[in-house]
Write an enzyme that holds these catalytic residues in place. Structure first.
Site, PDB file in Angstrom:
ATOM      1  N   GLY A 205       0.830  -1.196   0.000  1.00 29.62           N
ATOM      2  CA  GLY A 205       0.000   0.000   0.000  1.00 29.62           C
ATOM      3  C   GLY A 205       0.861   1.240   0.000  1.00 29.62           C
ATOM      4  O   GLY A 205       2.004   1.231  -0.471  1.00 29.62           O
ATOM      5  N   GLU A 225       5.664  -3.297   0.851  1.00 31.31           N
ATOM      6  CA  GLU A 225       5.789  -2.928  -0.567  1.00 31.31           C
ATOM      7  C   GLU A 225       4.945  -1.690  -0.748  1.00 31.31           C
ATOM      8  O   GLU A 225       3.723  -1.739  -0.689  1.00 31.31           O
ATOM      9  CB  GLU A 225       5.319  -4.082  -1.455  1.00 31.31           C
ATOM     10  CG  GLU A 225       5.846  -3.983  -2.883  1.00 31.31           C
ATOM     11  CD  GLU A 225       4.849  -3.344  -3.815  1.00 31.31           C
ATOM     12  OE1 GLU A 225       4.998  -2.125  -4.078  1.00 31.31           O
ATOM     13  OE2 GLU A 225       3.936  -4.022  -4.280  1.00 31.31           O
ATOM     14  N   LEU A 226       5.611  -0.541  -0.941  1.00 34.92           N
ATOM     15  CA  LEU A 226       4.963   0.751  -0.784  1.00 34.92           C
ATOM     16  C   LEU A 226       4.879   1.507  -2.111  1.00 34.92           C
ATOM     17  O   LEU A 226       4.715   0.902  -3.150  1.00 34.92           O
ATOM     18  CB  LEU A 226       5.707   1.547   0.295  1.00 34.92           C
ATOM     19  CG  LEU A 226       5.888   0.784   1.622  1.00 34.92           C
ATOM     20  CD1 LEU A 226       6.716   1.592   2.620  1.00 34.92           C
ATOM     21  CD2 LEU A 226       4.549   0.394   2.228  1.00 34.92           C
ATOM     22  N   CYS A 259       1.857  -0.845  -9.202  1.00 33.84           N
ATOM     23  CA  CYS A 259       2.960  -0.221  -8.472  1.00 33.84           C
ATOM     24  C   CYS A 259       4.149   0.077  -9.383  1.00 33.84           C
ATOM     25  O   CYS A 259       4.837   1.083  -9.203  1.00 33.84           O
ATOM     26  CB  CYS A 259       3.403  -1.119  -7.324  1.00 33.84           C
ATOM     27  SG  CYS A 259       2.127  -1.380  -6.082  1.00 33.84           S
ATOM     28  N   GLU A 353       3.390   9.427  -6.905  1.00 30.72           N
ATOM     29  CA  GLU A 353       2.841   8.290  -7.643  1.00 30.72           C
ATOM     30  C   GLU A 353       1.460   8.647  -8.169  1.00 30.72           C
ATOM     31  O   GLU A 353       0.575   9.027  -7.395  1.00 30.72           O
ATOM     32  CB  GLU A 353       2.760   7.063  -6.732  1.00 30.72           C
ATOM     33  CG  GLU A 353       2.250   5.816  -7.431  1.00 30.72           C
ATOM     34  CD  GLU A 353       2.337   4.587  -6.550  1.00 30.72           C
ATOM     35  OE1 GLU A 353       2.510   3.476  -7.091  1.00 30.72           O
ATOM     36  OE2 GLU A 353       2.238   4.726  -5.317  1.00 30.72           O
TER      37      GLU A 353
END
Length: 456
Positions: A205, A225-226, A259, A353
Site C-alpha cells: 500500500g 511494498e509501498l 505499483c 505516484e
C-alpha cells in the site's frame, strides 16, 4: 461494495469489532506449525486446481470489483496458480543448513545445524490493484512456511480474496490456519498490526501507511511494498519496435494502477522525437471505457476520487510546462489514456505516484543525466532499461536506485519467482515464494556436542 464501472451494489460484508480481531489472532496462534510440510503442499496444489475450475466465476468477480478487463483478470488468475505451485514446492524443500562450528576452539567434535521454523502469526494486508495475485504472494508462502495467517484484503476489492480463501479451505486447510477480516485499515487493520501476538506483517500500500505500521508494530517483522514512481529508460540504441508496445501496455494496464507502472519514460535525445510520436499514436488508439466490452484495454480507476487526483496531477504538470499530447479527459472514474511531453522537476508528477493511465516522456542527453533524472524521487521500486550495449546496461544496473532493474523490458516486468521489492520509500523486504518463505521463518540453531574420542 459497488461494481467499479456500473456502480451497482454487488456485495455487503460484515466488519468485525476488536474482540473478533483478537479471537482470530488467538485461533491463529494455536495453529502455528501444526501442518506437516507434505500436507501444506497438497493443500496449496488442490487450491490451485479449484481456482482453475472456478475460472469463469473468478474472472467475473474480479472485473466487477476492480473495473479491470477480463484479460487482466485472466492474467492475474494464471499468475496466482503459479504462485500457489511455487509455494507448494517451497513447502517441500524448506530446510536449514549445516554450520561449520568445528572452526571454533573446543568444538572440534561438535555438530551444528539449523532448522527453519515458522515465525508465528502472519498479518497480511493487501491492495485493490492486484486482489488475487498479491493476496497469494502473501498467504501462500506464509502457509508453506508453517505459519497461520490473518488476512485483511482491500475494502474496495475483497471478492477475489474471499474466493482464494474458500479454495484453500475446500482444499483441506484447517480453518484455524487462515482467518479473513474485512474492514477499514484505520480500525480493523490498525488493531491487527498493533497486536502483540502478530509476529510478521506483510503489507502492500502507500508509503504513509507503511511508516505508520513500522511505528506501531513493535518487534514484529515487516515486509512493506509501498509507493513508486517508476522510470523506464530508452537508450539511444533502444529497439523502438520492441520497446514502445511494451510501454504502451505497461503504462496503461489496469488503468495505470500498478505499483511498477511506467509513469516516467526517459528517452535519449537522439531518438526522442520518433519515440514520442510513435508512443502517442499507440496510446491514442487504446480502447477505453466499459471493461466488459470486447477490445477494451483500459477501464475506470478504482473510484472517482482516484481519477480526480490523477486529473489534478496532470493539470499540475501542464501548469509547469508539460504538453498534453493525447488523452487526459475524465468522466467520473474513467480517464482517457494520456501522454505528456516534458516533465519539469517542480511538477508533482515527477515525484509523486499517479496510479493512473498516464505516462510523462522526458529527454536526457547522457548516462549521468538519465541516472540523475531516474533517481530524482524518494521511491525506488523497479526501473526498466531498453539498451543493446551491455556496458551501458550494466552501468544502469549499478547506478539506478531501485530494487530491480529490468533490461530490455519495462519497469512493470514482474515474473513471480523472482525477488520483488523496493528501496528508499518504496519499502523493505521482497516477495517471491522462495524469498518470502525464508523471511517468514526463523533459523533455529541446534548444537550437538559429542564426547571427545578419548572418553569413548
Amino acid at each position: 461494495m459497488l461494481d467499479k464501472y456500473t456502480g451497482d451494489r454487488i456485495a455487503e460484508l460484515d466488519v468485525p469489532g476488536p474482540d473478533q480481531v483478537d479471537a482470530a489472532i488467538a485461533s491463529a496462534t494455536r495453529a502455528v506449525n501444526q501442518l506437516p510440510h507434505q500436507e501444506r503442499a497438497v493443500v496449496l496444489r488442490r487450491a490451485a486446481r479449484l481456482l482453475d475450475e472456478w475460472r469463469d466465476t473468478v474472472v467475473t468477480q474480479y472485473v466487477a470489483e476492480t473495473g479491470f478487463t477480463p484479460a487482466d483478470a485472466t492474467t492475474e488468475l494464471d499468475r496466482t496458480l503459479l504462485i500457489l505451485e511455487l509455494s507448494a514446492q517451497e513447502a517441500l524443500r524448506l530446510t536449514g543448513e549445516m554450520v561449520p562450528v568445528q572452526a571454533a576452539a573446543g568444538h572440534e567434535d561438535s555438530l551444528c545445524f539449523t532448522l527453519r521454523v515458522p515465525v508465528g502469526v502472519v498479518a497480511a494486508i493487501t491492495p485493490f490493484n492486484a486482489p488475487l495475485s498479491t493476496v497469494a504472494h502473501k498467504i501462500a508462502p506464509a502457509l508453506a512456511a508453517g505459519n497461520a495467517v490473518v488476512l485483511k484484503p482491500a475494502e474496495q476489492a475483497p471478492l477475489s480474496a474471499i474466493t482464494l480463501v474458500q479454495a484453500l479451505l475446500e482444499a483441506g486447510l484447517p480453518e484455524q490456519h487462515l482467518h479473513l477480516l474485512h474492514g477499514p485499515g484505520e480500525t480493523v487493520g490498525d488493531h491487527l498490526v498493533r497486536h502483540p501476538d502478530v509476529r510478521y506483517i506483510t503489507f502492500t500500500g502507500s508509503t504513509e501507511v507503511g511508516r505508520h505500521i513500522r511505528a506501531v508494530s513493535g518487534l514484529a517483522r515487516t515486509h512493506l511494498e509501498l509507493g513508486s514512481n517508476s522510470p523506464t529508460l530508452l537508450w539511444r540504441d533502444a529497439d523502438l519496435d520492441h520497446a514502445l508496445p511494451l510501454v504502451a501496455s505497461a503504462g496503461y494496464r489496469k488503468a495505470g494502477q500498478v505499483c511498477t507502472s511506467v509513469q516516467r519514460l526517459l528517452v535519449h535525445e537522439t531518438i526522442a522525437d520518433e519515440a514520442l510520436a510513435r508512443l502517442t499514436a499507440l496510446v491514442r488508439d487504446i480502447p477505453y471505457g466499459d471493461p466488459r466490452a470486447p477490445g477494451t484495454r483500459v477501464g475506470p480507476l478504482i473510484g472517482a476520487t482516484a481519477a480526480e487526483r490523477a486529473e489534478r496531477l496532470l493539470k499540475d504538470a501542464v501548469g509547469y510546462g508539460s504538453r498534453l499530447l493525447t488523452g487526459g479527459t475524465r468522466e467520473g472514474a474513467l480517464m482517457a489514456p494520456a501522454v505528456l511531453a516534458g516533465l519539469p522537476e517542480g511538477a508533482r508528477l515527477a515525484s509523486e505516484e499517479a496510479f493512473a493511465p498516464l505516462v510523462a516522456v522526458d529527454v536526457f542527453g547522457s548516462l549521468d543525466e538519465a541516472v540523475r533524472k531516474a533517481n530524482a524521487t524518494r521511491y525506488g521500486l523497479q526501473a526498466g532499461v531498453f539498451c543493446q550495449d551491455l556496458d551501458v546496461a550494466f552501468a544502469f544496473t549499478r547506478l539506478l536506485e531501485t530494487g530491480g532493474v529490468m533490461i530490455n523490458d519495462t519497469s512493470s516486468c514482474h515474473p513471480d519467482p523472482m525477488p520483488y521489492g523496493g528501496v528508499k520509500d518504496s519499502g523493505q523486504g521482497v516477495e517471491g515464494p522462495r524469498y518470502a518463505v525464508l523471511d517468514m521463518t526463523d533459523a533455529r540453531a541446534v548444537l550437538l556436542r559429542h564426547r571427545p574420542r578419548h572418553f569413548l
